[in-house]
Design a protein around this motif. Structure first.
Motif, PDB file in Angstrom:
ATOM      1  N   LEU A  23       1.176   6.463  -7.605  1.00  0.00           N
ATOM      2  CA  LEU A  23       0.303   5.754  -8.529  1.00  0.00           C
ATOM      3  C   LEU A  23      -1.015   5.370  -7.867  1.00  0.00           C
ATOM      4  O   LEU A  23      -1.083   5.175  -6.652  1.00  0.00           O
ATOM      5  CB  LEU A  23       0.989   4.484  -9.047  1.00  0.00           C
ATOM      6  CG  LEU A  23       2.297   4.685  -9.826  1.00  0.00           C
ATOM      7  CD1 LEU A  23       2.937   3.327 -10.129  1.00  0.00           C
ATOM      8  CD2 LEU A  23       2.054   5.451 -11.118  1.00  0.00           C
ATOM      9  N   VAL A  24      -2.039   5.271  -8.685  1.00  0.00           N
ATOM     10  CA  VAL A  24      -3.323   4.704  -8.278  1.00  0.00           C
ATOM     11  C   VAL A  24      -3.358   3.274  -8.805  1.00  0.00           C
ATOM     12  O   VAL A  24      -3.060   3.042  -9.980  1.00  0.00           O
ATOM     13  CB  VAL A  24      -4.502   5.501  -8.881  1.00  0.00           C
ATOM     14  CG1 VAL A  24      -5.829   4.885  -8.463  1.00  0.00           C
ATOM     15  CG2 VAL A  24      -4.435   6.955  -8.477  1.00  0.00           C
ATOM     16  N   TYR A  25      -3.703   2.323  -7.959  1.00  0.00           N
ATOM     17  CA  TYR A  25      -3.802   0.931  -8.391  1.00  0.00           C
ATOM     18  C   TYR A  25      -5.285   0.574  -8.475  1.00  0.00           C
ATOM     19  O   TYR A  25      -6.030   0.749  -7.503  1.00  0.00           O
ATOM     20  CB  TYR A  25      -3.085   0.012  -7.398  1.00  0.00           C
ATOM     21  CG  TYR A  25      -2.658  -1.312  -7.994  1.00  0.00           C
ATOM     22  CD1 TYR A  25      -1.857  -1.348  -9.131  1.00  0.00           C
ATOM     23  CD2 TYR A  25      -3.040  -2.514  -7.421  1.00  0.00           C
ATOM     24  CE1 TYR A  25      -1.440  -2.555  -9.674  1.00  0.00           C
ATOM     25  CE2 TYR A  25      -2.620  -3.727  -7.958  1.00  0.00           C
ATOM     26  CZ  TYR A  25      -1.826  -3.738  -9.091  1.00  0.00           C
ATOM     27  OH  TYR A  25      -1.419  -4.931  -9.640  1.00  0.00           O
ATOM     28  N   VAL A  29      10.307  -2.567  -0.309  1.00  0.00           N
ATOM     29  CA  VAL A  29       9.018  -1.980  -0.714  1.00  0.00           C
ATOM     30  C   VAL A  29       8.023  -3.083  -1.033  1.00  0.00           C
ATOM     31  O   VAL A  29       6.867  -3.053  -0.592  1.00  0.00           O
ATOM     32  CB  VAL A  29       9.214  -1.033  -1.913  1.00  0.00           C
ATOM     33  CG1 VAL A  29       7.869  -0.569  -2.458  1.00  0.00           C
ATOM     34  CG2 VAL A  29      10.065   0.168  -1.515  1.00  0.00           C
ATOM     35  N   ALA A  30       8.456  -4.057  -1.800  1.00  0.00           N
ATOM     36  CA  ALA A  30       7.582  -5.194  -2.109  1.00  0.00           C
ATOM     37  C   ALA A  30       7.257  -5.983  -0.848  1.00  0.00           C
ATOM     38  O   ALA A  30       6.101  -6.363  -0.623  1.00  0.00           O
ATOM     39  CB  ALA A  30       8.244  -6.093  -3.148  1.00  0.00           C
ATOM     40  N   LEU A  49       0.045  -9.680  -6.551  1.00  0.00           N
ATOM     41  CA  LEU A  49       1.200  -8.791  -6.430  1.00  0.00           C
ATOM     42  C   LEU A  49       2.502  -9.568  -6.285  1.00  0.00           C
ATOM     43  O   LEU A  49       3.556  -9.111  -6.748  1.00  0.00           O
ATOM     44  CB  LEU A  49       1.011  -7.841  -5.246  1.00  0.00           C
ATOM     45  CG  LEU A  49      -0.017  -6.720  -5.442  1.00  0.00           C
ATOM     46  CD1 LEU A  49      -0.075  -5.824  -4.216  1.00  0.00           C
ATOM     47  CD2 LEU A  49       0.286  -5.890  -6.682  1.00  0.00           C
ATOM     48  N   ARG A  50       2.456 -10.737  -5.666  1.00  0.00           N
ATOM     49  CA  ARG A  50       3.664 -11.558  -5.586  1.00  0.00           C
ATOM     50  C   ARG A  50       4.173 -11.874  -6.998  1.00  0.00           C
ATOM     51  O   ARG A  50       5.369 -11.727  -7.289  1.00  0.00           O
ATOM     52  CB  ARG A  50       3.412 -12.853  -4.826  1.00  0.00           C
ATOM     53  CG  ARG A  50       3.277 -12.686  -3.322  1.00  0.00           C
ATOM     54  CD  ARG A  50       3.159 -14.046  -2.624  1.00  0.00           C
ATOM     55  NE  ARG A  50       4.452 -14.732  -2.565  1.00  0.00           N
ATOM     56  CZ  ARG A  50       4.794 -15.756  -3.324  1.00  0.00           C
ATOM     57  NH1 ARG A  50       3.943 -16.252  -4.216  1.00  0.00           N
ATOM     58  NH2 ARG A  50       5.982 -16.307  -3.205  1.00  0.00           N
ATOM     59  N   GLY A  51       3.260 -12.313  -7.863  1.00  0.00           N
ATOM     60  CA  GLY A  51       3.668 -12.643  -9.219  1.00  0.00           C
ATOM     61  C   GLY A  51       4.080 -11.432 -10.021  1.00  0.00           C
ATOM     62  O   GLY A  51       5.102 -11.450 -10.735  1.00  0.00           O
ATOM     63  N   GLN A  85       4.805   1.018  -6.318  1.00  0.00           N
ATOM     64  CA  GLN A  85       5.513   0.182  -7.289  1.00  0.00           C
ATOM     65  C   GLN A  85       6.989   0.124  -6.905  1.00  0.00           C
ATOM     66  O   GLN A  85       7.647   1.166  -6.820  1.00  0.00           O
ATOM     67  CB  GLN A  85       5.384   0.763  -8.700  1.00  0.00           C
ATOM     68  CG  GLN A  85       6.043  -0.113  -9.764  1.00  0.00           C
ATOM     69  CD  GLN A  85       6.236   0.638 -11.069  1.00  0.00           C
ATOM     70  OE1 GLN A  85       7.125   1.471 -11.185  1.00  0.00           O
ATOM     71  NE2 GLN A  85       5.383   0.339 -12.032  1.00  0.00           N
ATOM     72  N   PRO A  86       7.525  -1.072  -6.642  1.00  0.00           N
ATOM     73  CA  PRO A  86       8.966  -1.163  -6.359  1.00  0.00           C
ATOM     74  C   PRO A  86       9.793  -0.651  -7.536  1.00  0.00           C
ATOM     75  O   PRO A  86       9.300  -0.567  -8.668  1.00  0.00           O
ATOM     76  CB  PRO A  86       9.173  -2.670  -6.150  1.00  0.00           C
ATOM     77  CG  PRO A  86       7.824  -3.198  -5.769  1.00  0.00           C
ATOM     78  CD  PRO A  86       6.845  -2.376  -6.552  1.00  0.00           C
ATOM     79  N   ALA A  87      11.035  -0.301  -7.275  1.00  0.00           N
ATOM     80  CA  ALA A  87      11.908   0.213  -8.330  1.00  0.00           C
ATOM     81  C   ALA A  87      12.042  -0.821  -9.451  1.00  0.00           C
ATOM     82  O   ALA A  87      12.256  -2.007  -9.199  1.00  0.00           O
ATOM     83  CB  ALA A  87      13.275   0.541  -7.754  1.00  0.00           C
TER      84      ALA A  87
END
Length: 265
Positions: free
Chosen positions: A163-165, A203-204, A184-186, A150-152
């Protein structure tokens, strides 16, 4: 507040052009109109066009039931209501593209947590970390076998690689990498970065670049069903696993798949 502000005003048009139809929402559930709060949630609903098909997804950023309302079935009712409402959140008529939306969730990875953090987080939420995984696995949540980070969430925070996605509603052993990239882009662009350019966050960008390659190569993303592995994990073995395992939950699930020679699907 920053996320909800992106639903309207000058920010909405460019975000909709870049990510497609979306809506971020906060929901409060009450036992009757004006009555006691029995739960709440925050999610973003997204619409994608993948190979000529309209697909709906949501990122369920959080969902809760207060301790006083637990054990009465409110969690399942709230989750079902949220999932059913996703088409209408995106102004899609029930008879049009009302296929069940894929719902993505983030959970703590208990194998990436220090023992003290494991204990304090379990005490704070009132739910053991492995029990939380079991609750979602019973609702068809499959672990996305992708190195998700997860990005900041803000300038004074750090990216979270603990995290687990997971995803509910995928209905198979794999997930289309093009769909995961679009989702994930959205999610990153709106809920996480709050309208800041994706390219501004390394990160993203790294994750989206990897998924873009997988999409071009038509390489699906594996999904791991954790039910069998979690079912055989009692409290004592869970504590030992947290203490001794040096990888992630995804690593442990893959080890179980290899060890027992079966797929958890």
């Amino acid at each position: 507040q920053a996320c909800l502000a992106l639903n309207r005003g000058d920010a909405r048009a460019p975000l909709r052009a870049g990510y497609g139809p979306y809506l971020e929402a906060c929901v409060i559930a009450r036992d009757e109109p004006g009555g006691a709060m029995v739960g709440g949630a925050n999610l973003i609903a997204l619409q994608h066009e993948i190979d000529g098909a309209t697909i709906l997804t949501a990122n369920l950023n959080y969902i809760f039931v207060p301790p006083s309302a637990r054990g009465l079935g409110w969690f399942s009712r709230l989750l079902d209501a949220l999932t059913a409402a996703i088409p209408s959140m995106l102004a899609i008529a029930p008879g049009d593209a009302a296929r069940r939306a894929l719902v993505f969730i983030e959970q703590n990875d208990p194998l990436r947590m220090e023992a003290d953090d494991y204990a304090s987080e379990s005490a704070h939420s009132g739910i053991d970390q492995f029990d939380r995984l079991r609750i979602w696995a019973a609702r068809d949540a499959r672990v996305v076998d992708f190195p998700y980070v997860q990005p900041a969430l803000s300038d004074d925070q750090h990216a979270d690689d603990g995290l687990v996605y997971s995803v509910m509603g995928a209905g198979g052993a794999t997930l289309d990498s093009c769909l995961l990239a679009s989702h994930l882009r959205g999610f990153f662009g709106i809920s996480v970065l709050k309208g800041a350019p994706l390219a501004s966050d390394p990160v993203a960008s790294r994750q989206l670049d990897a998924l873009a390659i997988a999409c071009r190569q038509h390489a699906p993303v594996p999904l791991l069903d954790p039910r069998t592995a979690l079912r055989g994990l009692d409290a004592g073995s869970a504590r030992e696993l947290v203490r001794s395992h040096r990888g992630s939950l995804r690593d442990w699930l893959r080890e179980n798949l290899h060890r027992y020679g079966r797929k958890f699907t």
